[in-house]
Design a protein around this motif. Structure first.
Motif, PDB file in Angstrom:
ATOM      1  N   CYS A   1      -1.386  -8.553   7.425  1.00  0.00           N
ATOM      2  CA  CYS A   1      -0.806  -7.006   6.985  1.00  0.00           C
ATOM      3  C   CYS A   1      -0.086  -6.379   7.972  1.00  0.00           C
ATOM      4  CB  CYS A   1      -2.269  -6.682   7.387  1.00  0.00           C
ATOM      5  SG  CYS A   1      -3.508  -5.631   8.117  1.00  0.00           S
ATOM      6  N   SER A   2       0.189  -5.087   7.481  1.00  0.00           N
ATOM      7  CA  SER A   2       1.392  -4.393   8.740  1.00  0.00           C
ATOM      8  C   SER A   2       1.381  -3.196   8.127  1.00  0.00           C
ATOM      9  CB  SER A   2       3.035  -4.448   8.239  1.00  0.00           C
ATOM     10  OG  SER A   2       2.646  -4.345   7.260  1.00  0.00           O
ATOM     11  N   LEU A   3       1.149  -2.519   9.161  1.00  0.00           N
ATOM     12  CA  LEU A   3       1.161  -1.041   8.173  1.00  0.00           C
ATOM     13  C   LEU A   3       2.318  -0.098   8.737  1.00  0.00           C
ATOM     14  CD1 LEU A   3      -2.589  -0.148  10.063  1.00  0.00           C
ATOM     15  CD2 LEU A   3      -1.511  -0.553   7.423  1.00  0.00           C
ATOM     16  N   HIS A   4       2.406   0.899   8.190  1.00  0.00           N
ATOM     17  CA  HIS A   4       3.942   1.869   8.475  1.00  0.00           C
ATOM     18  C   HIS A   4       3.248   3.099   8.347  1.00  0.00           C
ATOM     19  CE1 HIS A   4       5.679  -1.937   7.420  1.00  0.00           C
ATOM     20  NE2 HIS A   4       4.806  -2.065   5.966  1.00  0.00           N
TER      21      HIS A   4
ATOM     22  N   LEU B   1       0.737  -1.229  -0.425  1.00  0.00           N
ATOM     23  CA  LEU B   1       0.234  -0.074   0.052  1.00  0.00           C
ATOM     24  C   LEU B   1       1.053   1.142  -0.252  1.00  0.00           C
ATOM     25  CD1 LEU B   1      -2.580  -0.984   2.667  1.00  0.00           C
ATOM     26  CD2 LEU B   1      -3.116  -0.258   0.206  1.00  0.00           C
ATOM     27  N   PRO B   2       0.519   2.079  -1.245  1.00  0.00           N
ATOM     28  CA  PRO B   2       1.454   3.327  -0.428  1.00  0.00           C
ATOM     29  C   PRO B   2       1.714   4.234   0.704  1.00  0.00           C
ATOM     30  CG  PRO B   2      -0.276   3.716  -2.969  1.00  0.00           C
ATOM     31  CD  PRO B   2       0.300   2.042  -1.760  1.00  0.00           C
ATOM     32  N   THR B   3       2.401   4.761   0.556  1.00  0.00           N
ATOM     33  CA  THR B   3       2.229   5.559   2.201  1.00  0.00           C
ATOM     34  C   THR B   3       1.926   7.005   1.574  1.00  0.00           C
ATOM     35  OG1 THR B   3       3.668   4.592   2.430  1.00  0.00           O
ATOM     36  CG2 THR B   3       3.192   7.106   4.001  1.00  0.00           C
TER      37      THR B   3
ATOM     38  N   ALA C   1       0.273   6.746   6.317  1.00  0.00           N
ATOM     39  CA  ALA C   1       0.267   5.878   5.800  1.00  0.00           C
ATOM     40  C   ALA C   1       0.545   4.872   5.383  1.00  0.00           C
ATOM     41  CB  ALA C   1      -0.948   4.226   6.990  1.00  0.00           C
ATOM     42  N   GLY C   2       0.916   3.883   5.534  1.00  0.00           N
ATOM     43  CA  GLY C   2       1.021   2.725   4.165  1.00  0.00           C
ATOM     44  C   GLY C   2       1.566   1.835   4.801  1.00  0.00           C
TER      45      GLY C   2
ATOM     46  N   ALA D   1      -8.740  -1.744   0.240  1.00  0.00           N
ATOM     47  CA  ALA D   1      -7.835  -2.175   0.939  1.00  0.00           C
ATOM     48  C   ALA D   1      -7.928  -0.463   1.634  1.00  0.00           C
ATOM     49  CB  ALA D   1      -6.307  -1.869   0.848  1.00  0.00           C
ATOM     50  N   ALA D   2      -7.194   0.718   0.245  1.00  0.00           N
ATOM     51  CA  ALA D   2      -7.200   1.743   0.663  1.00  0.00           C
ATOM     52  C   ALA D   2      -8.633   1.964   1.503  1.00  0.00           C
ATOM     53  CB  ALA D   2      -6.835   2.721  -0.942  1.00  0.00           C
ATOM     54  N   ALA D   3      -9.563   2.241   0.388  1.00  0.00           N
ATOM     55  CA  ALA D   3     -10.856   2.280   1.032  1.00  0.00           C
ATOM     56  C   ALA D   3     -11.467   1.798   2.908  1.00  0.00           C
ATOM     57  CB  ALA D   3     -12.831   1.489   0.207  1.00  0.00           C
TER      58      ALA D   3
END
Length: 152
Positions: free
Chosen positions: A147-150, A67-69, A77-78, A106-108
């Motif tokens: 999944c992981s979020l940054h 997922l792009p930041t 987030a990304g 995922a973005a939504a």
């Protein structure tokens, strides 16, 4: 006698052209006249030569997306997503663009989860994101495994 041999040879060649083998761990989508017709599961299948063509070969496991930041609600987030296709028949024609479908969903979901959680709260986590995304994806026969979020 030669006409019979020629006819048998042509029928044998058509039978070979109609037979398709789909390996374990993947599915193939079939198009007729440019439109999605069906999904071939692993095994041997017959397709109409000339009319049908295998449009896409899709792996069922081992999908990884980044997922792009960017800004999602009040936060940046990304992340990384790992998913698998559980029911390719339910996914249907979307198999050919499954990565972009998962990224859009995922973005939504990330936008919704971010808007529901205040930035200072700890409620915004990878677990809540994964749960919400799996609820959306279950109808399509897809499951987010990890999944992981940054934070941005």
């Amino acid at each position: 006698m030669t006409a019979l041999a020629l006819t048998a040879s042509v029928l044998f060649a058509l039978a070979l052209a109609a037979l398709r083998r789909v390996p374990q761990g993947e599915v193939h989508t079939v198009h007729r006249f440019g439109r999605y017709v069906r999904t071939l599961a692993p095994g041997f299948h017959l397709v109409w030569p000339v009319l049908d063509r295998v449009a896409a070969r899709v792996l069922l496991i081992g999908h990884h997306l980044e997922l792009p930041t960017r800004a999602y609600g009040p936060m940046q987030a990304g992340g990384d997503l790992y998913y698998q296709i559980l029911d390719p028949v339910r996914t249907g024609h979307a198999l050919e663009r499954v990565d972009s479908l998962v990224l859009d969903e995922a973005a939504a979901v990330l936008e919704e989860v971010a808007n529901m959680s205040a930035p200072a709260e700890a409620g915004f986590s990878a677990d809540s994101f994964k749960k919400a995304l799996n609820e959306r994806m279950s109808g399509l026969g897809l499951r987010i495994i990890r999944c992981s979020l940054h934070p941005g």
